[in-house]
Design an enzyme around this catalytic site. Structure first.
Site, PDB file in Angstrom:
ATOM      1  N   ASP A 136     -14.037   9.099 -13.257  1.00 59.16           N
ATOM      2  CA  ASP A 136     -13.222   8.008 -13.789  1.00 59.16           C
ATOM      3  C   ASP A 136     -13.458   7.921 -15.295  1.00 59.16           C
ATOM      4  OD1 ASP A 136     -11.619   5.822 -14.036  1.00 59.16           O
ATOM      5  OD2 ASP A 136     -12.844   4.463 -12.844  1.00 59.16           O
TER       6      ASP A 136
ATOM      7  N   ASP B  82      -6.279   8.948 -15.386  1.00 50.71           N
ATOM      8  CA  ASP B  82      -7.671   8.809 -15.815  1.00 50.71           C
ATOM      9  C   ASP B  82      -8.705   8.924 -14.700  1.00 50.71           C
ATOM     10  OD1 ASP B  82      -6.890   6.458 -14.634  1.00 50.71           O
ATOM     11  OD2 ASP B  82      -7.934   5.159 -16.051  1.00 50.71           O
ATOM     12  N   GLU B  83      -8.305   9.294 -13.489  1.00 49.65           N
ATOM     13  CA  GLU B  83      -9.311   9.450 -12.431  1.00 49.65           C
ATOM     14  C   GLU B  83      -8.858  10.458 -11.387  1.00 49.65           C
ATOM     15  OE1 GLU B  83      -9.910   6.097  -9.770  1.00 49.65           O
ATOM     16  OE2 GLU B  83      -8.040   5.179 -10.477  1.00 49.65           O
TER      17      GLU B  83
END
Length: 366
Positions: free
Chosen positions: A14, A108-109
């Site tokens: 993350d 983003d993850e």
């Protein structure tokens, strides 16, 4: 101790305050300042906030007006999604050097299954550390990671030592980790569910574990079985490299609130046009059209209609959206309109096949 479900080595990576961190990367003058990515203090909503802003209670989905009240020195930056996608692609390139089993959740993850990996490294913990270091060295951003036997625990663990940290939950630690975990930190337990669990005397994983399957299903419906199993460390969902979208949408926040349906029709046409472009780009069509209306007081209203055929054409989408708009009288002036399409042509009726159970000793090199 033994388990009759498959054990994997899963990493959840993350990126820390991703949008805001990219803005700081490209504009060093922002470093050390409270930064919010999104609309201004007059209009719009915060898409992301850096850790300096979060100290003042500024979070994503908060109105720009409220964010500025909480943090008067907050700096607003317009989002640049093309840039975020560019950076995200660089990060994923690093992921794929370790495994092909990469499941992105957003820009983003992502989940990585490194049970068998391209480096031949038996330690998921060391792999996560190496990946995070490479992201920092090659991209210039910090990332956090969670490492454990399944996606659920890895996801929860990645939030444990943020920012720029990681946590491994070894197989023999899983049950005690989950029992000690605050219920609000369980992935999939939102604010409303948390409050309901509090009313039922459920504050930790240990409390949750005392409740029977029947009790949880009667109080939480289908989600009850999910809560029952995850608190026991059972979550057999595999890392899926190709995630099938369940819906596609487009929306727009207006500079000035709209007070009449007549003023909204032109905006809906632009939104339907953007939605059509996204659908055609991905070769998608759907049957359920949903109109999203956010009022000036931030009250959210959705109206949906399912048609008997797949649609992707702007005219057909717009026709249904207009019908939904006039379905009910407006409650207030409107700040945002959106249209989404679900029940897509990618969804297939599947017979859920149970994964082959594997008896594994809880001795696993993490």
């Amino acid at each position: 101790m033994e388990t009759d479900f498959p054990l994997r080595k899963i990493i959840h990576v993350d990126m820390d305050a991703f949008y805001a961190s990219v803005e700081e990367l490209d504009n060093p003058d922002l470093k050390g300042k409270a930064v919010a990515v999104g609309g201004s203090e007059i209009r719009g909503v915060v898409s992301a906030a850096n850790y300096e802003a979060r100290k003042f209670g500024v979070y994503s989905a908060m109105s720009g007006v409220l964010a500025k009240k909480k943090c008067p020195h907050l700096v607003f930056v317009r989002p640049r999604f093309d840039r975020y996608k560019e950076i995200s692609k660089k990060v994923r390139t690093i992921f794929f050097q370790y495994t092909d089993l990469v499941e992105p959740l957003s820009l983003d993850e992502a989940y990585l299954d490194v049970t068998t990996n391209k480096k031949g490294n038996p330690s998921a913990t060391l792999i996560a550390k190496e990946i995070r270091q490479r992201i920092f060295d090659e991209v210039g951003l910090a990332a956090s990671a969670g490492i454990s036997i399944n996606k659920f625990i890895a996801k929860v663990a990645s939030d444990y030592n943020k920012p720029n940290g990681q946590k491994t939950v070894n197989p023999e630690e899983v049950l005690s980790f989950l029992e000690d975990l605050e219920i609000r930190k369980f992935y999939g337990v939102g604010k409303v569910t948390t409050e309901k669990m509090y009313r039922l005397g459920i504050f930790t994983g240990k409390d949750l574990k005392t409740k029977s399957l029947e009790f949880l299903e009667s109080n939480f419906g289908k989600s009850g079985a999910y809560y029952y199993h995850v608190v026991r460390g059972v979550h057999n969902s595999a890392v899926k490299p190709h995630r099938t979208p369940k819906s596609v949408g487009a929306e727009r926040t207006f500079n000035e609130n709209l007070s009449s349906e007549i003023f909204m029709l032109e905006r809906l046409e632009h939104i339907a046009e953007e939605l059509e472009r996204r659908l055609k780009k991905s070769n998608l069509a759907g049957k359920t059209i949903t109109l999203k209306i956010k009022y000036s007081d931030f009250t959210l209203n959705t109206r949906s209609k399912t048609v008997p055929y797949f649609v992707a054409d702007k005219a057909l989408i717009l026709e249904t959206a207009k019908e939904l708009l006039y379905q009910e009288k407006l409650q207030n002036s409107v700040r945002l309109l959106g249209i989404s399409l679900a029940n897509l042509n990618t969804e297939k009726k599947k017979t859920e096949s149970k994964e082959e159970s594997v008896l594994v000793q809880l001795k696993f090199d993490f």
